[in-house]
Write an enzyme that holds these catalytic residues in place. Structure first.
Site, PDB file in Angstrom:
ATOM      1  CG  PHE A 271      -8.012  -3.386   1.745  1.00 35.77           C
ATOM      2  CD1 PHE A 271      -8.099  -4.091   0.549  1.00 35.77           C
ATOM      3  CD2 PHE A 271      -8.864  -2.301   1.931  1.00 35.77           C
ATOM      4  CE1 PHE A 271      -9.020  -3.734  -0.426  1.00 35.77           C
ATOM      5  CE2 PHE A 271      -9.780  -1.937   0.957  1.00 35.77           C
ATOM      6  CZ  PHE A 271      -9.848  -2.660  -0.232  1.00 35.77           C
TER       7      PHE A 271
ATOM      8  CE  LYS B 285      -2.609   0.144  11.477  1.00 33.12           C
ATOM      9  NZ  LYS B 285      -3.629  -0.766  10.857  1.00 33.12           N
TER      10      LYS B 285
ATOM     11  CB  SER C 234     -10.404   5.962   3.378  1.00 31.42           C
ATOM     12  OG  SER C 234     -10.277   6.089   4.783  1.00 31.42           O
TER      13      SER C 234
ATOM     14  CB  CYS D 251      -5.538   4.926  -4.790  1.00 32.71           C
ATOM     15  SG  CYS D 251      -3.797   4.828  -5.184  1.00 32.71           S
TER      16      CYS D 251
ATOM     17  CD  GLU E 228     -11.669   5.551  -2.958  1.00 38.15           C
ATOM     18  OE1 GLU E 228     -11.739   5.828  -1.748  1.00 38.15           O
ATOM     19  OE2 GLU E 228     -10.594   5.341  -3.553  1.00 38.15           O
TER      20      GLU E 228
HETATM   21  P1  NAD Z   1      -8.664   2.831   5.513  1.00 39.62           P
HETATM   22  O1  NAD Z   1      -8.547   4.305   5.547  1.00 39.62           O
HETATM   23  O2  NAD Z   1      -9.914   2.210   6.019  1.00 39.62           O
HETATM   24  O3  NAD Z   1      -7.478   2.157   6.354  1.00 39.62           O
HETATM   25  C1  NAD Z   1      -6.142   2.568   6.185  1.00 39.62           C
HETATM   26  C2  NAD Z   1      -5.395   2.386   7.490  1.00 39.62           C
HETATM   27  O4  NAD Z   1      -5.999   3.215   8.495  1.00 39.62           O
HETATM   28  C3  NAD Z   1      -5.429   0.959   8.009  1.00 39.62           C
HETATM   29  O5  NAD Z   1      -4.137   0.619   8.466  1.00 39.62           O
HETATM   30  C4  NAD Z   1      -6.453   1.012   9.142  1.00 39.62           C
HETATM   31  O6  NAD Z   1      -6.148   0.119  10.183  1.00 39.62           O
HETATM   32  C5  NAD Z   1      -6.367   2.441   9.636  1.00 39.62           C
HETATM   33  N1  NAD Z   1      -7.653   2.975  10.124  1.00 39.62           N
HETATM   34  C6  NAD Z   1      -8.897   2.642   9.690  1.00 39.62           C
HETATM   35  N2  NAD Z   1      -9.825   3.391  10.328  1.00 39.62           N
HETATM   36  C7  NAD Z   1      -9.163   4.205  11.179  1.00 39.62           C
HETATM   37  C8  NAD Z   1      -9.566   5.224  12.100  1.00 39.62           C
HETATM   38  N3  NAD Z   1     -10.852   5.527  12.276  1.00 39.62           N
HETATM   39  N4  NAD Z   1      -8.599   5.872  12.788  1.00 39.62           N
HETATM   40  C9  NAD Z   1      -7.314   5.581  12.621  1.00 39.62           C
HETATM   41  N5  NAD Z   1      -6.866   4.623  11.759  1.00 39.62           N
HETATM   42  C10 NAD Z   1      -7.780   3.947  11.053  1.00 39.62           C
HETATM   43  O7  NAD Z   1      -8.361   2.383   4.006  1.00 39.62           O
HETATM   44  P2  NAD Z   1      -8.491   0.935   3.361  1.00 39.62           P
HETATM   45  O8  NAD Z   1      -9.936   0.585   3.260  1.00 39.62           O
HETATM   46  O9  NAD Z   1      -7.566  -0.023   4.020  1.00 39.62           O
HETATM   47  O10 NAD Z   1      -7.876   1.200   1.908  1.00 39.62           O
HETATM   48  C11 NAD Z   1      -8.645   1.677   0.824  1.00 39.62           C
HETATM   49  C12 NAD Z   1      -8.496   3.173   0.689  1.00 39.62           C
HETATM   50  O11 NAD Z   1      -7.124   3.507   0.532  1.00 39.62           O
HETATM   51  C13 NAD Z   1      -9.188   3.718  -0.539  1.00 39.62           C
HETATM   52  O12 NAD Z   1      -9.829   4.909  -0.198  1.00 39.62           O
HETATM   53  C14 NAD Z   1      -8.041   3.974  -1.506  1.00 39.62           C
HETATM   54  O13 NAD Z   1      -8.291   4.962  -2.476  1.00 39.62           O
HETATM   55  C15 NAD Z   1      -6.979   4.391  -0.569  1.00 39.62           C
HETATM   56  N6  NAD Z   1      -5.660   4.265  -1.149  1.00 39.62           N
HETATM   57  C16 NAD Z   1      -5.046   5.411  -1.527  1.00 39.62           C
HETATM   58  C17 NAD Z   1      -3.795   5.355  -2.128  1.00 39.62           C
HETATM   59  C18 NAD Z   1      -3.114   6.610  -2.594  1.00 39.62           C
HETATM   60  O14 NAD Z   1      -1.992   6.517  -3.006  1.00 39.62           O
HETATM   61  N7  NAD Z   1      -3.744   7.769  -2.545  1.00 39.62           N
HETATM   62  C19 NAD Z   1      -3.177   4.115  -2.317  1.00 39.62           C
HETATM   63  C20 NAD Z   1      -3.823   2.966  -1.888  1.00 39.62           C
HETATM   64  C21 NAD Z   1      -5.075   3.049  -1.302  1.00 39.62           C
END
Ligand code: NAD
Length: 494
Positions: A159, A183, A236, A291, A385
């Site tokens: 997000f 997605k 995440s 991140c 985090e």
């Molecule tokens: P998230 O993991 O909740 O969601 C990411 C994606 O996974 C979304 O498209 C979501 O629909 C999908 N998703 C969520 N739960 C799922 C499940 N149980 N099974 C399969 N798919 C699922 O992450 P978020 O809250 O959208 O974003 C924040 C996180 O992203 C933070 O932890 C941040 O550090 C990380 N992030 C990392 C980087 C990097 O480069 N390492 C960059 C940006 C964000």
């Protein structure tokens, strides 16, 4: 967010999937609300697509693959020259959309779109840097390496950067000849639709870029679909592990970037003004939802003069003006919970952002920038985090002790040191257990052509997600050995 049974008019029409060049309805998919975090209002609805929708997108991408992959790369990138211009031309509207669905303030949203343009600029340079290798390995015998696209690939995004993170992957993956399924995060699905429209306007053939909206079920269908050859994921660590395990179990190549806990080591000789400004900007930018945001400051020796400056800067920041909201009510409650728990455990809250209400936006999810001193490495707030505008300060006797605390983190995205000493800077760069390190830089994001990618639980898989480091992931190499010369050397392999 709740499943909507009855349609209520919203600011934006219902979000639709984008398949084979058309916006289409999900196959009976239920929809959930999309909320503007600044005021809590429902601005649209997004479908939670199922496996039939993923199959439809995969079929479109598969059908588009033969013609697109056979188009020479110099022609493919022409689309991205035009796309980059369109990103720049439409920056006002694209940034406003990011602000509306994600909450970040206008200058941050603009920076995000400009970064998308820079990522696209790199994709435009791919013909110049992916020319194959060739060598006469024996007299008259030539070996060459050429790169071929992987096939149908998918990109699953979080997000926090609705415009930029899709653009981490799509320009490179598509310019290198793959066809693509995005997605997006179901919390910020609107920017993706505009990206599709701009790619179409730039001349991308139908079916090369597709969008399937949804959440867990959609992602699982992507991991399981036999025609999807590669998956990149950003989100995440918990979900990165799920996607990495499920995708690779299905014999796909997967690169999954996860969460982070980034340490800034501040030495007593650090330049006070630059250091205090950079540390605060790193922890509060995008409301701490990056991140690469710093969330732990390791204050080495006597750093009180720098901490006092930070307190003054943070006190002058106004949520709603200098800092946007966090993404949801749940995120606000989680962040405030971390602060309260640390306070109970003996930490000292220097600036408290809990309970912040922006006048006129009483339903917004604001957390004011927060500084907490006297945190110990074993506290939960020091290890997990938080993903909000919160900086914890841990005191350390020397740089070795500071680096040792960084090593206790399971993550390894970024680490930085603020110092005027070259020797100390080198020590931290060499010894921090992180994929991206900085000296006197609060957010050490490498810029193109350098790739983005962390270590440890911040990344699963090989390679980087952007820059040169991504070329290996989005292509497969073919090694070609030829012998045309009658006088070719004969050796044991011939
Ligand atoms: P998230 O993991 O909740 O969601 C990411 C994606 O996974 C979304 O498209 C979501 O629909 C999908 N998703 C969520 N739960 C799922 C499940 N149980 N099974 C399969 N798919 C699922 O992450 P978020 O809250 O959208 O974003 C924040 C996180 O992203 C933070 O932890 C941040 O550090 C990380 N992030 C990392 C980087 C990097 O480069 N390492 C960059 C940006 C964000």
């Amino acid at each position: 967010m709740s499943v909507i049974e009855q349609a209520v008019p919203t600011r934006y029409p219902d979000v639709r999937n984008y398949i084979a060049g058309e916006f289409v309805d999900g196959n009976g998919a239920p929809a959930i609300d999309v909320t503007n975090p600044a005021d809590g209002s429902v601005i649209s609805r997004v479908p939670l697509s199922g496996s039939a929708d993923v199959a439809r997108a995969a079929a479109a991408a598969k059908a588009a693959f033969p013609a697109w992959s056979a188009t020479p790369i110099k022609e493919r990138v022409q689309v991205f020259f035009r796309y980059k211009t369109l990103l720049e031309k439409n920056i006002d509207e694209l940034a406003a959309l990011v602000t509306e669905e994600n909450g970040k303030i206008d200058s941050e949203a603009r920076a995000e779109v400009l970064k998308s343009a820079e990522l696209t600029e790199f994709a435009c340079s791919l013909p110049q840097i992916t020319a194959g290798e060739v060598l006469e390995v024996s007299r008259g015998v030539e070996c060459r390496v050429e790169r071929f696209p992987v096939g149908v690939v998918a990109s699953i995004t979080p997000f926090n950067f609705p415009n930029m993170v899709p653009n981490w992957t799509l320009p490179n993956a598509i310019a290198l000849g793959n066809t693509f399924i995005l997605k997006p995060s179901e919390m910020v699905p609107l920017s993706a639709g505009r990206i599709a429209e701009l790619l179409r306007e730039a001349g991308l053939p139908d079916g090369v870029f597709n969008i399937v909206h949804g959440g867990q079920e959609t992602v699982e269908a992507i991991c399981d679909h036999p025609d999807i050859e590669g998956i990149s994921f950003v989100g995440s660590t918990k979900v990165a592990k799920i996607v990495y395990r499920r995708g690779t179990a299905n014999l796909k190549r997967v690169l999954a970037l996860g969460g982070a806990k980034n340490h800034l080591i501040v030495m007593p000789d650090a330049e006070p003004e630059m250091t205090s400004n950079n540390v605060v900007a790193s922890m509060s930018g995008c409301a701490g939802q990056r991140c690469m945001a710093a969330s732990v400051m390791m204050a080495v020796g006597s750093s009180d003069h720098i901490i006092e400056r930070m307190v003054r800067i943070v006190r002058a920041m106004v949520p709603g003006v200098h800092v946007g909201p966090v993404i949801s009510r749940a995120a606000k409650e989680r962040i405030e919970g971390y602060i309260s728990e640390a306070e109970k455990a003996g930490a000292k809250v220097l600036v408290d952002g809990r309970g912040y209400v922006v006048p006129g936006r009483e339903n917004g999810y604001y957390v004011g920038p927060t500084l907490i001193d006297l945190v110990t490495p074993d506290m939960r707030i020091a290890q997990e985090e938080v993903f909000g505008p919160v900086m914890v300060i841990i005191r350390a006797k020397n740089v070795e002790e500071a680096v040792a605390v960084q090593h206790r983190s399971p993550y390894g995205n970024a680490a930085s040191v603020f110092t005027e000493s070259g020797g100390v800077a080198r020590y931290v760069m060499e010894n921090a257990s992180a994929g991206m390190v900085g000296v006197n830089v609060g957010v050490p994001v490498p810029r193109e052509p350098f790739g983005f990618g962390g270590w440890n639980e911040s990344k699963f898989g090989v390679g980087d997600i952007t820059g040169r480091g991504s070329i290996e992931f989005w292509t497969k190499s073919k090694k070609m050995t030829t012998k045309w010369n009658k006088e070719a050397g004969v050796n044991w392999m011939s």
